[in-house]
Write an enzyme that holds these catalytic residues in place. Structure first.
Site, PDB file in Angstrom:
ATOM      1  N   ASP A  30      44.587  31.669  31.115  1.00  0.00           N
ATOM      2  CA  ASP A  30      45.817  31.944  31.857  1.00  0.00           C
ATOM      3  C   ASP A  30      46.649  32.977  31.101  1.00  0.00           C
ATOM      4  OD1 ASP A  30      48.428  31.320  33.446  1.00  0.00           O
ATOM      5  OD2 ASP A  30      46.929  30.037  34.402  1.00  0.00           O
ATOM      6  N   LYS A  59      43.014  34.946  38.468  1.00  0.00           N
ATOM      7  CA  LYS A  59      44.236  34.288  38.940  1.00  0.00           C
ATOM      8  C   LYS A  59      45.331  35.345  38.942  1.00  0.00           C
ATOM      9  CE  LYS A  59      47.731  30.826  37.777  1.00  0.00           C
ATOM     10  NZ  LYS A  59      48.156  29.748  36.842  1.00  0.00           N
ATOM     11  N   ASP A  90      49.079  36.170  39.687  1.00  0.00           N
ATOM     12  CA  ASP A  90      50.369  35.489  39.795  1.00  0.00           C
ATOM     13  C   ASP A  90      51.411  36.367  40.503  1.00  0.00           C
ATOM     14  OD1 ASP A  90      52.137  33.366  39.431  1.00  0.00           O
ATOM     15  OD2 ASP A  90      51.683  33.139  37.306  1.00  0.00           O
ATOM     16  N   GLU A 143      50.834  32.851  44.739  1.00  0.00           N
ATOM     17  CA  GLU A 143      52.092  33.326  45.307  1.00  0.00           C
ATOM     18  C   GLU A 143      53.120  32.197  45.390  1.00  0.00           C
ATOM     19  OE1 GLU A 143      54.679  34.122  48.909  1.00  0.00           O
ATOM     20  OE2 GLU A 143      53.207  32.543  48.538  1.00  0.00           O
ATOM     21  N   TRP A 144      52.711  30.990  44.972  1.00  0.00           N
ATOM     22  CA  TRP A 144      53.569  29.791  44.915  1.00  0.00           C
ATOM     23  C   TRP A 144      53.951  29.242  46.293  1.00  0.00           C
ATOM     24  CZ3 TRP A 144      57.343  33.256  41.814  1.00  0.00           C
ATOM     25  CH2 TRP A 144      56.742  33.647  40.606  1.00  0.00           C
ATOM     26  N   GLY A 145      53.285  29.714  47.344  1.00  0.00           N
ATOM     27  CA  GLY A 145      53.553  29.191  48.672  1.00  0.00           C
ATOM     28  C   GLY A 145      54.835  29.669  49.299  1.00  0.00           C
ATOM     29  N   GLN A 146      55.471  30.679  48.731  1.00  0.00           N
ATOM     30  CA  GLN A 146      56.792  31.084  49.200  1.00  0.00           C
ATOM     31  C   GLN A 146      56.769  31.727  50.577  1.00  0.00           C
ATOM     32  OE1 GLN A 146      58.385  33.543  46.009  1.00  0.00           O
ATOM     33  NE2 GLN A 146      59.094  31.747  44.875  1.00  0.00           N
ATOM     34  N   ASP A 192      54.653  25.321  40.707  1.00  0.00           N
ATOM     35  CA  ASP A 192      53.831  24.812  39.609  1.00  0.00           C
ATOM     36  C   ASP A 192      53.827  23.279  39.559  1.00  0.00           C
ATOM     37  OD1 ASP A 192      53.390  27.408  38.934  1.00  0.00           O
ATOM     38  OD2 ASP A 192      54.554  27.375  37.082  1.00  0.00           O
TER      39      ASP A 192
END
Length: 375
Positions: free
Chosen positions: A97, A169, A171, A204-207, A226
């Site tokens: 990561d 991954k 981010d 994309e954190w689901g935004q 997260d």
């Protein structure tokens, strides 16, 4: 059917032995109107190379190590993944990561591994991991701060390919305010050009509801923020990820974030529930495998749950009933099977009853009833 227990989840695997009236259907969204030829070709390219036909399995460094990561940590974790038998069960990806790179690019504008922690470089590390029969993943993001690839998508995709990277991954940190769909699409096209089958995980954190668009560009997409190593985080993420179940399928997966099993913030019973409900998604171990307890490893090596996770039909099981903290989740599997999860999220022991018709079964048809091990 009635079962009773407290604070745990239990898989019930129903196997048909005769032809039944149940019809297994795909819940993939029809994106024809917004999918052009390039998108279709990229999807075909990924599937033809076998990338993420079932949810990816492996390990990621962030949940346990965060920035305290080095090539020695990665190498010894790869060794442990093999020696514990996890690799034989399908855990193949070793994913580095954040915090692996220098803060500045070299004179040619290329990404650089941090010399103090990765002195041999990423290519040598990939060679080591590949020699173990594993695959190497790496982190970047659709932003400017290192290791950010915004504006360097083609160059960085070539670098990842030359290094032998198998998983990216990508981010959403330190971006420029532009639409995530545009930023993530650019890296998708860059990866397509290099020709190497790199699993592309959109973080994309689901935004912006990536389940609605990310399958045009990548193999997995985060549906939430997260994860944290506590029960509230696990249950909230499970609920949020459930909303997008119909968008998942072979080559394209909802990602509720890495596993917390073994990191110490929850009880073994809670970790069993966590692992079981994550069997609808990528299984990326987030603890230190090298020092994992026997109890932790028993959860992670649960082959029957892994078999559900890796079922080739690729339909995400979803919540079909919830009342007073008592839940029923279910979904179709290949070979005319159905998986059922009975999950007690209340604070007391209670029976959970599910009718066969609720999960699409006819009570007049014979079937085999198998309870999966909870480990």
């Amino acid at each position: 059917m009635i079962m009773s227990w407290r604070g745990s989840s239990l898989f019930v695997l129903v196997t048909f032995v005769v032809l039944c009236s149940v019809k297994v259907t795909s819940h993939a969204m029809n994106l024809t109107n917004s999918t052009n030829i390039a998108h279709q070709e990229y999807t075909q390219f990924l599937l033809a190379n076998g990338v993420a036909r079932t949810p990816p399995m492996g390990w990621n460094s962030w949940n346990h190590f965060q920035c305290n990561i080095s090539e020695w940590t990665v190498k010894t974790t790869a060794d442990a993944l093999v020696s514990t038998g996890l690799t034989a069960l399908g855990y193949k990806y070793i994913n580095i990561d954040d915090c692996w790179g220098e803060e500045n690019r070299d004179l040619g504008g290329n990404l650089r591994a941090k010399h103090s922690t990765f002195p041999s470089g990423i290519k040598a590390l990939a060679d080591y991991v590949h020699a173990k029969g594993l695959k190497l993943g790496i982190y970047s993001d659709a932003g400017k701060k290192m290791p950010g690839s915004l504006g360097h998508e083609d160059q960085d995709a070539r670098t990842f390919s030359e290094w032998g990277i198998d998983y990216l991954k990508y981010d959403n940190c330190y971006h420029d305010g532009s639409k995530p769909l545009d930023r993530y699409a650019r890296m998708s096209y860059a990866l397509q050009k290099v020709g190497r089958p790199i699993l592309y995980a959109i973080c994309e954190w689901g935004q912006e509801d990536p389940a609605k668009w990310a399958s045009r560009y990548g193999n997995a997409w985060r549906t939430t923020g997260d994860i944290k190593d506590n029960w509230e985080s696990i249950t909230n993420i499970a609920d949020e990820n459930n909303i997008w179940g119909r968008y998942a399928g072979p080559g394209r997966w909802n990602d509720p974030d890495m596993l917390e099993v073994g990191n110490g913030g929850m009880s073994l019973e809670e970790y069993r529930s966590h692992f079981s409900i994550w069997a609808i998604a990528p299984l990326l171990i987030g603890c230190d495998i090298r020092s994992a307890s026997r109890e932790t490893l028993r959860i992670l090596v649960n082959k029957e749950v892994i078999d559900v996770n890796q079922d080739p039909l690729g339909v995400q099981a979803r919540k079909i009933r919830s009342k007073g903290g008592l839940e029923v989740w279910a979904g179709p599997l290949s070979m005319r099977r159905v998986v059922i999860v009975l999950w007690n999220r209340s604070q007391s022991r209670a029976p959970i009853t599910v009718g066969w018709r609720e999960v699409g079964l006819s009570p007049t048809n014979p079937f085999t009833f198998v309870v999966l091990k909870s480990n």
